[in-house]
Structure formats: structure tokens, C-alpha cells
Design a protein around this motif. Sequence first.
Motif, PDB file in Angstrom:
ATOM      1  N   ARG A 131     -40.852 -13.124   9.306  1.00 50.50           N
ATOM      2  CA  ARG A 131     -40.679 -13.222  10.742  1.00 50.50           C
ATOM      3  C   ARG A 131     -39.717 -12.144  11.249  1.00 50.50           C
ATOM      4  O   ARG A 131     -38.649 -11.945  10.676  1.00 50.50           O
ATOM      5  CB  ARG A 131     -40.099 -14.596  11.056  1.00 50.50           C
ATOM      6  CG  ARG A 131     -40.083 -14.907  12.516  1.00 50.50           C
ATOM      7  CD  ARG A 131     -39.526 -16.285  12.734  1.00 50.50           C
ATOM      8  NE  ARG A 131     -39.079 -16.363  14.105  1.00 50.50           N
ATOM      9  CZ  ARG A 131     -38.098 -17.119  14.521  1.00 50.50           C
ATOM     10  NH1 ARG A 131     -37.448 -17.878  13.676  1.00 50.50           N
ATOM     11  NH2 ARG A 131     -37.762 -17.117  15.786  1.00 50.50           N
ATOM     12  N   TYR A 143     -31.255  -6.297  11.704  1.00 48.25           N
ATOM     13  CA  TYR A 143     -31.015  -5.901  10.316  1.00 48.25           C
ATOM     14  C   TYR A 143     -31.579  -6.924   9.338  1.00 48.25           C
ATOM     15  O   TYR A 143     -32.210  -6.561   8.348  1.00 48.25           O
ATOM     16  CB  TYR A 143     -29.512  -5.732  10.071  1.00 48.25           C
ATOM     17  CG  TYR A 143     -29.188  -5.288   8.650  1.00 48.25           C
ATOM     18  CD1 TYR A 143     -29.068  -3.937   8.340  1.00 48.25           C
ATOM     19  CD2 TYR A 143     -29.018  -6.212   7.620  1.00 48.25           C
ATOM     20  CE1 TYR A 143     -28.795  -3.524   7.048  1.00 48.25           C
ATOM     21  CE2 TYR A 143     -28.747  -5.811   6.329  1.00 48.25           C
ATOM     22  CZ  TYR A 143     -28.630  -4.466   6.042  1.00 48.25           C
ATOM     23  OH  TYR A 143     -28.369  -4.056   4.759  1.00 48.25           O
ATOM     24  N   TRP A 144     -31.328  -8.205   9.609  1.00 53.70           N
ATOM     25  CA  TRP A 144     -31.670  -9.205   8.605  1.00 53.70           C
ATOM     26  C   TRP A 144     -33.180  -9.311   8.358  1.00 53.70           C
ATOM     27  O   TRP A 144     -33.614  -9.243   7.197  1.00 53.70           O
ATOM     28  CB  TRP A 144     -31.061 -10.567   8.945  1.00 53.70           C
ATOM     29  CG  TRP A 144     -31.352 -11.563   7.886  1.00 53.70           C
ATOM     30  CD1 TRP A 144     -32.150 -12.664   7.991  1.00 53.70           C
ATOM     31  CD2 TRP A 144     -30.893 -11.529   6.528  1.00 53.70           C
ATOM     32  NE1 TRP A 144     -32.212 -13.324   6.789  1.00 53.70           N
ATOM     33  CE2 TRP A 144     -31.451 -12.641   5.868  1.00 53.70           C
ATOM     34  CE3 TRP A 144     -30.083 -10.647   5.803  1.00 53.70           C
ATOM     35  CZ2 TRP A 144     -31.219 -12.930   4.526  1.00 53.70           C
ATOM     36  CZ3 TRP A 144     -29.841 -10.924   4.461  1.00 53.70           C
ATOM     37  CH2 TRP A 144     -30.405 -12.045   3.843  1.00 53.70           C
ATOM     38  N   LYS A 179     -34.765  -8.404   4.770  1.00 56.12           N
ATOM     39  CA  LYS A 179     -35.521  -9.448   4.073  1.00 56.12           C
ATOM     40  C   LYS A 179     -36.942  -8.953   3.777  1.00 56.12           C
ATOM     41  O   LYS A 179     -37.474  -9.164   2.677  1.00 56.12           O
ATOM     42  CB  LYS A 179     -35.576 -10.684   4.986  1.00 56.12           C
ATOM     43  CG  LYS A 179     -35.664 -11.990   4.263  1.00 56.12           C
ATOM     44  CD  LYS A 179     -35.471 -13.129   5.256  1.00 56.12           C
ATOM     45  CE  LYS A 179     -36.256 -14.339   4.807  1.00 56.12           C
ATOM     46  NZ  LYS A 179     -36.192 -15.434   5.779  1.00 56.12           N
ATOM     47  N   ASP A 219     -34.063 -17.460  11.790  1.00 49.83           N
ATOM     48  CA  ASP A 219     -34.259 -18.097  10.494  1.00 49.83           C
ATOM     49  C   ASP A 219     -32.942 -18.671   9.990  1.00 49.83           C
ATOM     50  O   ASP A 219     -31.894 -18.025  10.117  1.00 49.83           O
ATOM     51  CB  ASP A 219     -34.788 -17.077   9.476  1.00 49.83           C
ATOM     52  CG  ASP A 219     -36.280 -16.858   9.658  1.00 49.83           C
ATOM     53  OD1 ASP A 219     -36.884 -17.573  10.483  1.00 49.83           O
ATOM     54  OD2 ASP A 219     -36.833 -15.967   8.982  1.00 49.83           O
ATOM     55  N   ASP A 275     -31.741 -18.880   7.130  1.00 49.61           N
ATOM     56  CA  ASP A 275     -31.049 -18.139   6.062  1.00 49.61           C
ATOM     57  C   ASP A 275     -30.373 -16.865   6.582  1.00 49.61           C
ATOM     58  O   ASP A 275     -29.760 -16.127   5.818  1.00 49.61           O
ATOM     59  CB  ASP A 275     -32.015 -17.809   4.918  1.00 49.61           C
ATOM     60  CG  ASP A 275     -33.097 -16.820   5.340  1.00 49.61           C
ATOM     61  OD1 ASP A 275     -33.214 -16.526   6.555  1.00 49.61           O
ATOM     62  OD2 ASP A 275     -33.826 -16.334   4.454  1.00 49.61           O
ATOM     63  N   PRO A 319     -27.722 -14.492   7.583  1.00 53.12           N
ATOM     64  CA  PRO A 319     -26.263 -14.537   7.458  1.00 53.12           C
ATOM     65  C   PRO A 319     -25.598 -14.523   8.840  1.00 53.12           C
ATOM     66  O   PRO A 319     -26.069 -13.835   9.746  1.00 53.12           O
ATOM     67  CB  PRO A 319     -25.931 -13.263   6.678  1.00 53.12           C
ATOM     68  CG  PRO A 319     -27.185 -12.918   5.955  1.00 53.12           C
ATOM     69  CD  PRO A 319     -28.299 -13.340   6.868  1.00 53.12           C
ATOM     70  N   TRP A 357     -25.151 -11.214  10.766  1.00 52.01           N
ATOM     71  CA  TRP A 357     -26.218 -10.557  11.532  1.00 52.01           C
ATOM     72  C   TRP A 357     -26.548 -11.327  12.796  1.00 52.01           C
ATOM     73  O   TRP A 357     -26.977 -10.740  13.793  1.00 52.01           O
ATOM     74  CB  TRP A 357     -27.439 -10.311  10.642  1.00 52.01           C
ATOM     75  CG  TRP A 357     -27.054  -9.391   9.523  1.00 52.01           C
ATOM     76  CD1 TRP A 357     -26.942  -9.694   8.201  1.00 52.01           C
ATOM     77  CD2 TRP A 357     -26.649  -8.016   9.656  1.00 52.01           C
ATOM     78  NE1 TRP A 357     -26.502  -8.602   7.486  1.00 52.01           N
ATOM     79  CE2 TRP A 357     -26.319  -7.563   8.344  1.00 52.01           C
ATOM     80  CE3 TRP A 357     -26.532  -7.130  10.728  1.00 52.01           C
ATOM     81  CZ2 TRP A 357     -25.879  -6.257   8.102  1.00 52.01           C
ATOM     82  CZ3 TRP A 357     -26.094  -5.833  10.478  1.00 52.01           C
ATOM     83  CH2 TRP A 357     -25.772  -5.415   9.180  1.00 52.01           C
TER      84      TRP A 357
END
Lengths: 722, 151
Positions: free
Chosen positions: A241, A260-261, A265, B17, B19, B21, B24
Motif C-alpha cells: 500500500r 519513505y516507509w 517496505k 499501516d 507497522d 514506524p 515516518w
Amino acid sequence: MGKMELSRRGFLSLSAGTGLTLGFGVLPALGASAPGFGPWIRIAPDGMVTALTNVSDIGQGTNSALAQAVAEELAVPLASVRMEMAPVETAFHNKSIGNYAVYGSIGLRTNLRPLRLAAAGARQMLAEAAATRFGVPVDQVAMRDGQALHAASGRSLAYTDLLADAAKLSPPAEPKLTPRTEWKVLGQPLPRQDIPAKVDGSIVYGLDVRLPGMLTAVVTHAPTFGGTLISVDEAPALAVRGVRKVVRLPGALAVVGDGYWPAAKGLAALSPQWGPGPNAGIDSDGLSRQLRDAAMAGKGYSFPGSEMPGTNVTATAQAMAGAAHIVDTLFEVPFLAHATMEPMHCTIQLRADGAEIWLSTQTQSDTQAGVAKVLGLDPEKVKVNATPVGGGFGRRLEHDFAMQAAYLIKALAADGVTVPVKMVWPRETDMRAGYYRPAVASRVRLALGADGMPTGLRCDNANPSLLEHTGLTISAGRSEGDWSVGMGIVQQSYAIPALHLTWTRVDPGVPVGFWRSVGASQNGLFLEMTIDRAARHVGVDPVDYRRRLLTGKDRARTFLDKLANAAGWGRSLPAGHALGFAMGQANNSISGHVVELSVPEPGKFRLHRIWAAIDPGVTANPKAVEAQMMGGTIFGLSAALAGEITLKDGMVEQSNFDSYPLATLAQVPPMEVLVIGNNTAAGGVGEEGVPSIAPAIANALFALTGKPITRLPLTRAGWAMV
Amino acid sequence: MTLTLKINGQDHPLDIDPDTPLLWALRDNLGLTGTKYGCGIGQCGACTVHIDGQAVRSCAMPVDACAGQSVTTIEALSTDRSHAVQRAWIEGQVPQCGYCQSGMIMAAVALLKENPKPSDADIDAAITNLCRCGTYPRVRAAIKAAAGIAA
Ligand code: FES
Ligand code: FES
């Protein structure tokens, strides 16, 4: 000097022939209505003084020191001086390097005098304008706090009321600088202007730049240098996502997402197949053998005296042949990463007629040219926004990452993406991306005469050449040899009558570059360990031995005495303790260290105290110099203790701070910094703390054990700090 | 999935989400860029924030583990740099590049809250943040100054 120097440097516009009325719309960037004094300094109607700078803020405090210089020479309050990054245009290049960049501790050295001259010239023009208005000779006008004063009549005029008149005058041919004895602002340990925004999170580094609609790209590289992407199944990333695109780049792969995440991921979900490329066979053990063998063979390029001052090949050979003793050591040091706390990144946006980038950089004009090349644009069509920088140390003299961002945006544009993209290297990518301090082996031979004093020095170096790899445009030109191997060896004050340096190219395909203090980072150890070995051989205290080597060299000898005295050299020490001394010269500065350490058990040492000293000539702000010296010392300490980048099967083994440890607060013992300023030519301060800390430690260990340290990091020499 | 984070005294519903962190979420979703990314693996401390007053490395803290707790970032330490630690930092001219300093300051504030008169050994143990510019001696001195301990 005078007219020539001013006009050449362009700090003041002098000639009517340029078609400019002085101070009005001198450059388009200043706006047509900004009265001022040439392109570098302008005074606003509210009295605020803006001085432009081409020195990035990498935490070194140069711009605050330059602001002090402007305040001093213009006679205005420091609080009314603001430094601003000059536009990245040819007119604002650093004239002494022909480039818009900062490195080699040049920031203050090359900008202090021109900016002082510009400010002093402006002050004189304002004084003349005031004298006319007062109807008195100019020598009766005093300039203070942004005011022109006529003491006898008690009249005063603010600078802001004099701007229009002053702008009609001709700038003085030779602006009169404020003598050092009269400095009130310059040379003082004043608070730096950049500090407040660094304690509340408000400063915006390159990595913090946010633009409307921006996407984030996270990048990984081929695991071997020169490796290529063979294939990748994009589906697992696209299933995450927030992931928008997977982009194939030269030797790299990027995942683009909403932040970024998601991008990171997505990248972690991919299993790219990489082609190994030509360098997959390299490992550090094999490279070490190659470097050592080449250094021992000593058959490389022989530097002539024109490239290495002090060279005399014949005399060195004679010294070796006739030596009473030769101190002969094979040294080796590893690749080192810069590991800036802020990783490499670049935000980029395409425009109808060009592009705009935002990034932390030390090298604006090369970056501009590199990005323009990738995008097929003229450099001036790339607008460079250089933000405050979260650490440089030489890594941001490269612009590989900015070019990568250009490739990325080009690929995305072809795919219909029009928004800006922030490209980020995760720590692991940053650590493995090269431009390291070169791994070097060097056989160092110091011939001693019958009196125990040096008669000749020969250094046979083997290493990859940073000049071949760097993307930095070096105006100095390149010789056949890599001159960086002489840094910290040549131009020292020691009485060593003859010198011979050679360089053998051993290139494993790992990109190497400029790393804080460059060649001196290894040569500090090579030379200073050698000096201590010589002193020990002849049974003389190592500081006394250096004192003899510095006979007649007043500046260096004074420096040595002050440092040795500060550390109490020669005092009686607790049992099992020893002092180690090392010094060196570079960038027109002298710097050195003394450490006190002990060895509680074999192979383990404890550092009790560090004395660091620097003579940078002019001290624009002693507090900032002290901070740089401390910082350089700790930077050098990290390298000395455990810093190394190693390779296995062509892949870098380190990836983050768990495998590339930095010195910690708990590891740094009490430290004193001595700032000695004794002449008027400004030397560097940014790199000077690095080279001598490792040899000071090595020499103290040598004093205790009698075993020379010939390898860094110290862990490789069998030493751990406890 | 929507979850609500309490950041600097305000509730922020976020559709991210679980998960992700905290780092972020702060930087990318809330625009609080004072908290920095340095390593992403809990090694450097550049991302240090407070959760219920404790120093926490936000890069290693998934947002769903922070739900219901109160997160404070460098931006909310004070509105005018008046926190004793910020004042000590300015007075002692601590930062160089400054990139690690948000995390350093947050770690120092948490230390002093728990231990108003820390010894050198306490400072050694608590301040494990990394600073590539080598500001450690001034960090130590500024913590002592903020604590009112003569250096
Ligand atoms: S970024 Fe969180 S500890 Fe380094
Ligand atoms: S001030 Fe630059 S990393 Fe700490």
C-alpha cells in the motif's frame, strides 16, 4: 591588491564600463531596487545588511564568522547582518577555485579577506557621503553601529539615510581594513547565528524538504560496484500500500511511494537479480596483499619536485645508501566511509523549461552541471536550492546521488509522473555507495645520519586514486600521480633534507574520494609514528626530537612548546600511564594532539585525556575553532578505534552503525582545546583535528610497549579501547 | 487502517499501516521534520522522541504500539526555545551541523527528568546517541549546565 583584487573578485562593482550604477540592481538576483554595495553586500531600507555566501552550512560556523567580519568592517551591529546563500550562478563562484563549492577548509580562508574588503569599502563610501552632508572632512566622521557620527557638532546620520548618496560615489581603490588590534566583533567567541534553529527542530535540511504532491523514492544499489540489474519482479513492491512505481536505474533500483516507509517496505519486498560486474572478485584480504606488495616493490610513479615540494630523488637515494640507520615501516589503512548523519538524498522537480533540485551539498556548481547533463539541459536551467547540511566531510563534494535523482525523474517523467520526487538513500545504501577514503599501503623509510637526525625520507604508496574517481571538478589539474598521497608528508616544517615519494595505482573498482583531511588522514600516522620510532632509536624524548627537527621554524616550534606545556609533557605520570604526541601542518594551519592513556591489560587501553591544539593563523571565532577541533578529533578517533569498510566477494560488509561503529559520548575522555592564533593569514580549521589523533594514541602505545602501530583501525593492530 | 496518535497534546487520526514506524508518521504524515532519520535500526538516536515522558527511538516503534500514549517531539519542547535544556544548548553552542541534536536534546531532557543531577557515568549510560560532528564534550557540559551542576 586594491583595485585589481577587488574587481577580479567581483565583491564590489568598480567599473562604470559594466553599465551599472554602483549598488543599484547590480545583479538581477538582487532586484532593481535594492541599494547596496556590489553583488555580495546589500543594505535594506530598514538597515538590515545581507551578505551573500557560497559556503554551505555544514555545521562549521563559517558563515557566522563571515557575518562577524561584515559587522566589524561595516561598523554595524552583528544582529543586523544576515548571511544568505548566493544564487548558483557563475558570478558567485568561489574565484579562488573557479567553482561554487566548499572543501579543503577553504570557506573562511578564501572568503574572509574579500568580504572584509567589500564591507570596508562600503563603510568608506558611506563615510564620504556623510562627510559631504555634514560639510566636514571625512576624517572627522566616525562610523559606529550603523551610524555616521560627527563628534564636534553632535550630528549623526543613519547608514540608511546615506545609501543613495553613497551609491553615487566611486569605491575606494584600497579599502582600509580595521586593524586586528581594533577588532571588537571579529575574532570574538560570539554565538553562532545558526544555532537557535538547531535546538527546536525548525531548521530544514535537505532531507526535510517537503513539496506539495511530492513522492518519495528509496534506492538500493547493485551489491557489487559496477554490478547491473538483470531482472526484478515488480509485483511484490506494487502490492504494498502506498507504492506507486518501481524504477530501474543505472546499477540501482528505486521504489517510489507516498512516503519513505511505503517505498522502503516495497523495496524490501523485492528480490532483484543482479549481475556481478567486473569487481565481484574483490575481497579485502586479497586487496591488502596487493597494496602491500605494490608498496614494497616501490616501482610506481615517481613524483617530481614540481608536484611534491622538497623532492630530491638523488639525495634521498644517497641518504638511504649512507644511512647510519633506516626506520623502515610498512603501513596500511582501510577504506573509510564518511557516514554523515544525514544520508544522501535529492529532491527534484521538472519544470516546463528546466528543473529544480533541493539537497544538502558542498558542491553546488558541479551538481548543477551533472544534473543538467543527465536531463539534457543547460546548467543555468537547473535551479539548485542548497539547504543546510547534516554533515559533509567530503562526501557531499560528489554529486552521484543528484545525478541519480535526475535519472529517476527522467524515467518517471517518461512514465507520466509530473510531481516532485524526494530520492532518499537509506543508511544501508549510503554506507555501501563508495567514495570512501582510499585504502592505502605505504612503505615509509626515514634515513638517519650518524647524529641520529633524518637525512632523507622515502614513501612508496599504493592505493586507488581519488582523483580518478571523484566527480569534483578540480581546477588544479591532475598529474600522472595522485598528489593526495603527499598530503601531510610534504610541506611539514621538520628538517628532513630530501624527499622521494612514489605512487602505484592499485584500483579494485571501489569509488574513492575526499574524506575529511584527505591524504593527511593516513599520513599523519605514517609520518608521526616514524618520527617517534626514530626518536626511540636514538634514545631521545619524542618531543625533544621534534624540537630539534623544528630548529629555526618559529611558528611550528612555538606551537609544539605550547601544546607540550598544556599537556604537561615530561611530568611524572601514574604507573602504567604514557603520553603520546603528534602534530602536522596543512591548509596553512598547524595542529596536533597529546593523549594520556594506560594499558590495564594486554591489548586493551584506556584513554584518560586528550589535549588538542591548533594554530589557524587568524581566529575569526575561537569558540567555533574549538568546536571544529573537537569534532575533527572525534571524527579521527572513530576511524582510529574501529573504522573500516571491508569487502567480501566484491560486496561491502558494513551497512549501518552496528557494523561501522562511531565513537560514542562515553568513549570520549575529557578534552582540552588550545587555540593559538599568531598571524594574519587565515588557515583552515575544518580538517585539522583529524590527522594527529591516531598517531598520538599510537605513539603513546608505542611508548608503553615498544611495539609500533603500523595498521589502522587499532582493532586490526590488536588494540581495543576500554 | 485508521489509528489515532496523540502528538504534542493533539489527537491525529491517521490512515496508515500499523507497522509504520512512528518516525515516518511524524515526518511524512504530520510534517514534523524536527525528528530525524539516521539509521532506522535504533542505533543512532537521531529519531528520539518522548512517549509518556520516556526517551524512545521512533524509528523502531511501530505506530500501533503508540496508540493511546502521549508522544512529544522536539517541536513541542517549548514554543520559544525556553526549555532549560534548549537554553543550555544555545549557551554552550552545542550543535555543529545540528542533524543529531533534536535527538540529543530529547534524550537529555528525558535523562534530567528522571535524574536531575546526573553524574558523568549517568550521562555516559543515558546519552548513547551518535554525533558524527563530535559535539559530545559540549553535550556533556550542557547537560550539567541545565542540571545546575558546575562542569
Ligand atoms: S534513526 Fe532511529 S535510532 Fe537511528
Ligand atoms: S551535530 Fe552534526 S551529527 Fe551531531
